[in-house]
Scaffold this motif. Structure first.
Motif, mmCIF file in Angstrom:
data_model
loop_
_atom_site.group_PDB
_atom_site.id
_atom_site.type_symbol
_atom_site.label_atom_id
_atom_site.label_comp_id
_atom_site.label_asym_id
_atom_site.label_seq_id
_atom_site.Cartn_x
_atom_site.Cartn_y
_atom_site.Cartn_z
ATOM 1 N N SER A 254 55.981 23.276 40.784
ATOM 2 C CA SER A 254 57.406 23.083 41.045
ATOM 3 C C SER A 254 58.281 23.665 39.949
ATOM 4 C CB SER A 254 57.705 21.592 41.219
ATOM 5 O OG SER A 254 57.433 20.876 40.038
ATOM 6 N N LYS A 255 57.824 23.619 38.692
ATOM 7 C CA LYS A 255 58.664 24.077 37.579
ATOM 8 C C LYS A 255 58.211 25.421 37.013
ATOM 9 C CE LYS A 255 60.142 19.428 36.263
ATOM 10 N NZ LYS A 255 60.223 18.399 35.190
ATOM 11 N N GLU A 256 56.922 25.523 36.631
ATOM 12 C CA GLU A 256 56.463 26.760 36.005
ATOM 13 C C GLU A 256 56.536 27.945 36.961
ATOM 14 O OE1 GLU A 256 52.446 28.568 33.845
ATOM 15 O OE2 GLU A 256 52.832 26.409 33.781
ATOM 16 N N LEU A 257 56.111 27.732 38.210
ATOM 17 C CA LEU A 257 56.181 28.813 39.197
ATOM 18 C C LEU A 257 57.507 28.825 39.949
ATOM 19 C CD1 LEU A 257 52.583 28.910 40.746
ATOM 20 C CD2 LEU A 257 53.526 30.254 38.862
ATOM 21 N N GLY A 258 58.313 27.788 39.767
ATOM 22 C CA GLY A 258 59.650 27.772 40.346
ATOM 23 C C GLY A 258 59.719 27.463 41.820
ATOM 24 N N PHE A 259 58.696 26.804 42.384
ATOM 25 C CA PHE A 259 58.721 26.502 43.813
ATOM 26 C C PHE A 259 59.670 25.352 44.137
ATOM 27 C CE2 PHE A 259 54.066 28.100 44.285
ATOM 28 C CZ PHE A 259 54.517 29.411 44.298
ATOM 29 N N PHE A 298 28.697 23.978 50.712
ATOM 30 C CA PHE A 298 30.135 24.049 51.006
ATOM 31 C C PHE A 298 30.947 23.207 50.025
ATOM 32 C CE2 PHE A 298 28.070 24.906 55.120
ATOM 33 C CZ PHE A 298 28.655 26.116 55.444
ATOM 34 N N GLY A 299 30.400 22.049 49.626
ATOM 35 C CA GLY A 299 31.133 21.180 48.724
ATOM 36 C C GLY A 299 31.059 21.629 47.279
ATOM 37 N N GLY A 300 29.867 21.565 46.678
ATOM 38 C CA GLY A 300 29.733 21.856 45.253
ATOM 39 C C GLY A 300 30.070 23.280 44.885
ATOM 40 N N VAL A 301 29.344 24.231 45.458
ATOM 41 C CA VAL A 301 29.568 25.643 45.122
ATOM 42 C C VAL A 301 30.946 26.099 45.588
ATOM 43 C CG1 VAL A 301 28.756 28.005 45.468
ATOM 44 C CG2 VAL A 301 27.099 26.148 45.153
ATOM 45 N N GLY A 302 31.302 25.698 46.814
ATOM 46 C CA GLY A 302 32.599 26.119 47.351
ATOM 47 C C GLY A 302 33.761 25.636 46.499
ATOM 48 N N CYS A 303 33.739 24.364 46.098
ATOM 49 C CA CYS A 303 34.843 23.825 45.295
ATOM 50 C C CYS A 303 34.880 24.413 43.887
ATOM 51 C CB CYS A 303 34.743 22.310 45.221
ATOM 52 S SG CYS A 303 35.325 21.462 46.704
ATOM 53 N N ALA A 304 33.716 24.767 43.342
ATOM 54 C CA ALA A 304 33.715 25.399 42.020
ATOM 55 C C ALA A 304 34.533 26.680 42.040
ATOM 56 C CB ALA A 304 32.276 25.690 41.584
ATOM 57 N N VAL A 305 34.387 27.445 43.114
ATOM 58 C CA VAL A 305 35.123 28.706 43.243
ATOM 59 C C VAL A 305 36.599 28.457 43.543
ATOM 60 C CG1 VAL A 305 35.326 30.838 44.589
ATOM 61 C CG2 VAL A 305 33.055 29.954 43.960
ATOM 62 N N THR A 306 36.873 27.604 44.529
ATOM 63 C CA THR A 306 38.264 27.436 44.964
ATOM 64 C C THR A 306 39.107 26.651 43.958
ATOM 65 O OG1 THR A 306 37.657 25.477 46.268
ATOM 66 C CG2 THR A 306 37.644 27.613 47.395
ATOM 67 N N THR A 307 38.466 25.822 43.123
ATOM 68 C CA THR A 307 39.210 25.154 42.049
ATOM 69 C C THR A 307 39.804 26.180 41.084
ATOM 70 O OG1 THR A 307 37.939 23.109 42.145
ATOM 71 C CG2 THR A 307 38.958 23.643 40.040
ATOM 72 N N LEU A 308 39.017 27.183 40.752
ATOM 73 C CA LEU A 308 39.510 28.244 39.864
ATOM 74 C C LEU A 308 40.616 29.056 40.525
ATOM 75 C CD1 LEU A 308 36.071 29.463 38.436
ATOM 76 C CD2 LEU A 308 37.773 28.045 37.261
ATOM 77 N N THR A 309 40.420 29.390 41.798
ATOM 78 C CA THR A 309 41.438 30.207 42.479
ATOM 79 C C THR A 309 42.727 29.426 42.698
ATOM 80 O OG1 THR A 309 40.583 29.616 44.679
ATOM 81 C CG2 THR A 309 39.674 31.587 43.636
ATOM 82 N N PRO A 314 47.517 31.846 41.563
ATOM 83 C CA PRO A 314 48.979 31.755 41.488
ATOM 84 C C PRO A 314 49.525 32.039 40.085
ATOM 85 C CG PRO A 314 48.095 29.912 42.731
ATOM 86 C CD PRO A 314 46.927 30.606 42.094
ATOM 87 N N LYS A 315 48.794 31.629 39.070
ATOM 88 C CA LYS A 315 49.253 31.895 37.703
ATOM 89 C C LYS A 315 49.301 33.390 37.424
ATOM 90 C CE LYS A 315 48.320 30.559 32.889
ATOM 91 N NZ LYS A 315 49.635 29.919 32.675
ATOM 92 N N ALA A 316 48.342 34.141 37.995
ATOM 93 C CA ALA A 316 48.274 35.581 37.764
ATOM 94 C C ALA A 316 49.325 36.346 38.554
ATOM 95 C CB ALA A 316 46.881 36.102 38.106
ATOM 96 N N VAL A 317 49.567 35.933 39.803
ATOM 97 C CA VAL A 317 50.467 36.712 40.668
ATOM 98 C C VAL A 317 51.911 36.239 40.592
ATOM 99 C CG1 VAL A 317 48.568 37.238 42.236
ATOM 100 C CG2 VAL A 317 50.086 35.305 42.740
ATOM 101 N N GLY A 318 52.134 35.026 40.046
ATOM 102 C CA GLY A 318 53.497 34.548 39.910
ATOM 103 C C GLY A 318 53.999 33.814 41.137
ATOM 104 N N SER A 319 55.300 33.824 41.331
ATOM 105 C CA SER A 319 55.960 32.984 42.340
ATOM 106 C C SER A 319 55.854 33.571 43.741
ATOM 107 C CB SER A 319 57.427 32.780 41.955
ATOM 108 O OG SER A 319 57.534 32.159 40.695
ATOM 109 N N HIS A 320 54.633 33.698 44.238
ATOM 110 C CA HIS A 320 54.392 34.140 45.614
ATOM 111 C C HIS A 320 53.856 32.942 46.393
ATOM 112 C CE1 HIS A 320 55.101 38.422 44.837
ATOM 113 N NE2 HIS A 320 54.472 38.230 43.679
ATOM 114 N N TYR A 321 54.749 32.297 47.126
ATOM 115 C CA TYR A 321 54.427 31.017 47.737
ATOM 116 C C TYR A 321 53.251 31.105 48.702
ATOM 117 C CZ TYR A 321 55.333 26.416 49.822
ATOM 118 O OH TYR A 321 55.227 25.122 50.271
ATOM 119 N N TRP A 322 53.190 32.175 49.492
ATOM 120 C CA TRP A 322 52.131 32.269 50.486
ATOM 121 C C TRP A 322 50.764 32.487 49.841
ATOM 122 C CZ3 TRP A 322 52.644 30.277 54.972
ATOM 123 C CH2 TRP A 322 53.914 30.187 55.551
#
Length: 429
Positions: A254-259, A298-309, A314-322
């Protein structure tokens, strides 16, 4: 031959349908605050985000204890009485929190009343989960549990966040918390007045089992059945990052990315709305291909990847809501891969399923403590990036631990873990 009724076809036990609705509404009321309570407390008495995390960590401790007690007390009193106690605790201590702590901005009373309120929702919600596992048909246990998590996650934080997005501009965030209390009361009424299934009205343990014996049984299973203890750890890891994220992601998005708060609450609803649908989907998948395989992959391995993404993209690409929407949905999908844990763990201790459910519920509540505690400890020295990496590493650990959770005579395929076409016995707490 007549086709089965609609509720039977989709895997919801018909006598419990009002309970599912009630849990959904209760968790909507509980979830209203999830997207803003940490920064709101920081601005109204707590002082800083870290101090607010201490309040949420105290809440997590009581959630953990109540989650364990929900199984053991359901054995002794019956799930319905446990749910009544949870509803009363939530209402009483929420009123005290709003009127004597948050309103006057009294940090000490925030810790006390918000913490004690944590006993409420696990007794209510997980008491109903015990009711489900005591009555659902054995061949549809994974699906029935999946529907529970549809209701649970559908409220906390999915629909709760949407409600907050509407009511915050209308009544302010403090007024929204009172609206949430009303929704809680309605959900409680649905369960208490609408569910007439008799199993949950009385104790589930044999008459000779005494209170201390039941409580000790729910703990001793940790060393008599080490796999159940490991499953408890997996259950903690399952949602610990979720509760931890709710401490610092509101500020990040809400603040850092400005959403702004509105779009952050919408994003939160999208993440867990995706998770709601996939909870049911992975409940069915787990029944088909095996619970252990579904959880680890799907749970363990999948969440390890998607937690990072979820954080770093969003931190890398900036304020791109989609972009945030897409990576959030991916996290919601993989988080649902853990849903079969509630069917797998009781099957690891077929002669003491009540104790297994108590320890599983302890893990579910422990997540509400462990996630914010990790944030409290590491957010200062490591920052959000370090905390996210810790969460991802925990998911890898969960995947590895799940490989150990092979139940006796487990086959390599089939409808459920015990073997092709053989479902786990019904869980009777």
């Amino acid at each position: 031959m007549a086709p089965p009724p609609f509720l039977d076809r989709i895997g919801i036990p018909k006598p419990l349908v009002f309970g599912y609705i009630g849990v959904l509404l209760f968790m909507v009321g509980d979830g209203v605050e999830s997207g803003f309570i940490a920064p709101y407390m920081a601005d109204h008495g707590a002082g800083t985000e870290v101090h607010a995390s201490y309040v949420i960590t105290a809440y997590g401790v009581t959630v953990m204890l109540a989650s364990w007690l929900s199984g053991a007390l359901s054995d002794l009193w019956g799930p319905r009485r446990v749910m009544q106690l949870g509803l009363a605790v939530w209402v009483v201590f929420d009123i005290l929190f709003l009127t004597l702590a948050l309103g006057p901005q009294n940090y000490t009373l925030m810790l006390v009343f918000y913490g004690l309120r944590g006993f409420g929702y696990p007794l209510f919600a997980f008491g109903f989960l015990v009711w489900i596992t005591a009555t659902a048909p054995k061949a549809r246990m994974g699906t029935a549990v999946g529907w529970f998590y549809v209701a649970f996650t559908g409220g906390l934080p999915t629909l709760g966040s949407l409600v907050a997005g509407v009511t915050n501009p209308m009544f302010g965030r403090f007024g929204t918390l009172w609206v949430a209390l009303g929704i809680i009361a309605i959900g409680g009424a649905f369960c208490m007045l609408g569910v007439r299934e008799r199993t949950g009205y009385s104790r589930l343990a044999p008459a000779e089992v005494r209170p201390v014996q039941s409580l000790l049984s729910s703990l001793s299973i940790a060393w008599t059945h080490p796999k159940v203890a490991v499953g408890c750890v997996v259950r903690i890891i399952n949602t610990a990052p979720e509760f931890g994220f709710l401490v610092f992601l509101p500020t990040f998005f809400s603040k850092e990315l400005g959403f702004g708060e509105g779009r952050w609450l919408t994003l939160l609803a999208v993440i867990y709305g995706t998770n709601v649908f996939c909870n049911l989907l992975f409940g069915v998948i787990g029944d088909k291909i095996g619970w252990r395989k579904t959880i680890a992959t799907f749970g363990g391995v999948g969440c390890a990847v998607t937690t990072l993404t979820l954080y770093f993209v969003p931190k890398a690409v900036g304020s791109h809501y989609w972009v945030a929407i897409v990576v959030g949905m991916l996290y919601g999908v993989t988080l649902a891969g853990f849903v079969s844990i509630s069917a797998l763990i009781p099957a690891l201790a077929p002669e003491n399923k009540g104790g297994a459910m108590a320890l599983l519920n302890l893990g579910a509540g422990g997540a509400a403590f462990v996630g914010p505690a990790i944030v409290s400890i590491f957010l200062g020295p490591l920052g959000p990036s370090g905390v996210v990496i810790i969460f991802a590493a925990l998911y890898v650990v969960a995947a590895l631990l799940t490989l150990y959770l092979k139940i006796p005579d487990e086959g390599e395929g089939g409808a459920a873990e015990p073997g092709p076409g053989v479902a786990a016995e019904p869980v009777r707490a």
